[in-house]
Design an enzyme around this catalytic site. Structure first.
Site, PDB file in Angstrom:
ATOM      1  CG  HIS A   1       7.461  10.734   0.444  1.00 15.59           C
ATOM      2  ND1 HIS A   1       7.176   9.900  -0.622  1.00 15.59           N
ATOM      3  CD2 HIS A   1       8.817  10.713   0.570  1.00 15.59           C
ATOM      4  CE1 HIS A   1       8.294   9.411  -1.119  1.00 15.59           C
ATOM      5  NE2 HIS A   1       9.306   9.864  -0.409  1.00 15.59           N
TER       6      HIS A   1
ATOM      7  CB  SER B   1      -0.944   8.126   0.317  1.00 14.10           C
ATOM      8  OG  SER B   1      -1.501   7.403  -0.745  1.00 14.10           O
TER       9      SER B   1
ATOM     10  CG  ASP C   1      -8.459  10.861  -1.029  1.00 15.38           C
ATOM     11  OD1 ASP C   1      -8.356  10.469  -2.199  1.00 15.38           O
ATOM     12  OD2 ASP C   1      -7.538  10.764  -0.196  1.00 15.38           O
TER      13      ASP C   1
ATOM     14  CG  HIS D   1      -4.632  11.315  -2.042  1.00 12.06           C
ATOM     15  ND1 HIS D   1      -5.019  10.356  -1.131  1.00 12.06           N
ATOM     16  CD2 HIS D   1      -3.372  10.973  -2.431  1.00 12.06           C
ATOM     17  CE1 HIS D   1      -4.047   9.465  -0.987  1.00 12.06           C
ATOM     18  NE2 HIS D   1      -3.045   9.813  -1.750  1.00 12.06           N
TER      19      HIS D   1
END
Length: 475
Positions: free
Chosen positions: A200, A274, A421, A449
């Site tokens: 994540h 990310s 984003d 995002h």
């Protein structure tokens, strides 16, 4: 008419930019002063509540004396710190980002100039004793103090600080004797044909995957693939040690110790979002023969212009000190202000059960709060150091990682990015493609995002299954 409309549009855009600049200057000047005041406020409260205060990065640089085998330096930067009692306690510190202690602001520049002037006057009036031979260097005192304490065998601060949450969810790791990450395992339990590791992003958790994608995978996929979703060090239900500096080495070591080693993973696909993309690239470079495919979502890659320091350039790109867009304003507060961001963590993370209750109450329990939980279940120490040491601190290494993926890895690289984003612009994905020509970039319209996954989980789950199917037969 068309020319007039275009001219008006340019005027409005220019006016908006100027307004943003002016308001941003005023707001961030106030935040500079506020962070300065909060520094001393927290020192006082920490001392009253905990009988000690943890050093902060507002400290000015000081001279540290090198002792044989204790501190090694290169160009006024600590490279490693070693305990004299055991070489096993050696800490490699090349991953400590200078952005932790070099962030220019109005208050910091005034205080630094004052301190430097006082030092100059002191040196002019100080004589060095003959026969004394000392090697000195200038370095941020906080890093020296934190690491000397860690090496010196001080108690491990597993007990949450007064400003951190002490609930069972955030501190479930303290009741376990295992020093490993929280890992959610799903999919095949027997006759495992392949593994997938999900990583994540910043201030998130494994629920970003388990609540969205895992229920969407087909039974055929779950019968073949073993799915791992980890809570990164410092986030979710994983350990949040107060003495950790959350460097790239620590994050990768914990993933290896929590997933690769105990589950005897011999090959795997990676899906990362990310900040997790940086860890994914580092993990792939470290285990090039094990990677089946790399799927990156919104990778934060900004090539630094020639002559620019990569870490500082990265910090300015992700945290531009502007009030708009809102997500950039939030990133700027998190990145530039150690004590303001601690205050926000105190208000949000320590009281996350209240915010989750209010969210459910206001929505009449119509939405699941996994995003709120993931956002709140971390400590300020973990978020602060991870942001600087991973996103900013690795900026100078990303090009090397991408070159390694291009030249040494044969796996497919797929990059997804939301068209809207505002935190990590689409150009970052094309920057990755410029370094890895075989990488396939897919820009998803009307997604940002977060909604690059949330809200299109079924479509994305199907896309992942196709990627794994194509790449499961080759390494």
């Amino acid at each position: 008419m068309w020319i007039m409309e275009k001219a008006n549009s340019r005027i409005f855009t220019m006016a908006g930019t100027i307004l943003n600049e002016v308001i941003s200057f005023l707001v961030f000047t106030v935040l500079d002063v506020l962070d300065f005041l909060l520094c001393y406020t927290y020192k006082l409260i920490d001392f009253i509540v905990e009988a000690e205060w943890k050093p902060c990065y507002c400290s000015t640089a000081k001279q540290a004396i090198t002792r044989s085998g204790t501190i090694m330096v290169s160009e006024s930067k600590i490279v490693c710190l070693t305990s004299s009692s055991s070489s096993r306690n050696k800490l490699q510190l090349e991953e400590i980002s200078d952005t932790l202690y070099t962030r220019s602001s109005l208050v910091s520049e005034v205080s630094k100039s004052t301190v430097n002037e006082l030092k100059r006057l002191k040196l002019e009036n100080t004589t060095v004793k003959r026969g004394t031979l000392r090697s000195t260097f200038t370095v941020n005192s906080t890093i020296v103090e934190m690491l000397q304490g860690k090496i010196g065998g001080q108690k491990s601060h597993s007990i949450p600080r007064w400003s951190d949450c002490d609930c069972k969810t955030c501190n479930s790791w303290t009741s376990s004797c295992k020093d490993s990450l929280f890992v959610h395992v799903d999919g095949a339990k027997e006759n495992v044909q392949e593994n997938v590791i999900f990583i994540h992003g910043f201030i998130s958790s494994s629920a970003f995957w388990t609540e969205t994608l895992f229920p969407r995978f087909t039974n055929a996929t779950k019968s073949k693939y073993r799915l791992f979703a980890v809570d990164l060090l410092g986030f979710g239900r994983s350990p949040k040690p107060n003495e950790s500096l959350y460097t790239l080495r620590e994050h990768i070591d914990m993933i290896e110790k929590s997933v690769l080693d105990p589950y005897k993973v011999k090959s795997f696909h990676i899906v990362a979002h990310s900040l997790g993309c940086i860890l994914a690239l580092a993990l792939a470079v470290k285990h090039p023969g094990l990677i089946k495919s790399l799927t990156l979502l919104a990778p934060p890659y900004f090539p630094a212009p020639k002559g620019e320091q990569a870490t500082q350039y990265m910090m300015r790109r992700i945290a531009p000190r502007r009030v708009w867009p809102a997500i950039g304003f939030g990133a700027s507060i998190a990145c530039w202000y150690e004590h303001v961001s601690r205050t926000i963590c105190l208000l949000i993370c320590k009281n996350h059960r209240l915010w989750e209750f209010l969210t459910k109450l206001l929505t009449r329990n119509r939405i699941r709060t996994y995003l709120v939980e993931g956002f709140c279940c971390h400590t300020h120490n973990a978020a602060w150091h991870t942001l600087h040491n991973i996103i900013c601190g690795t900026a100078g290494k990303i090009e090397g990682y991408l070159d390694m993926v291009k030249n040494r890895l044969k796996c497919q690289v797929t990059v997804f990015h939301g068209e809207d984003d505002e935190l990590i612009p689409v150009e970052c994905s094309y920057n990755v493609q410029s370094k890895i020509p075989r990488a396939r970039v897919k820009v998803v319209q009307n997604k940002d995002h977060i909604t690059i996954v949330v809200g299109r989980q079924q479509a994305f789950a199907t896309e992942l299954e196709e990627i794994w199917k194509i790449n499961s037969t080759t390494v």
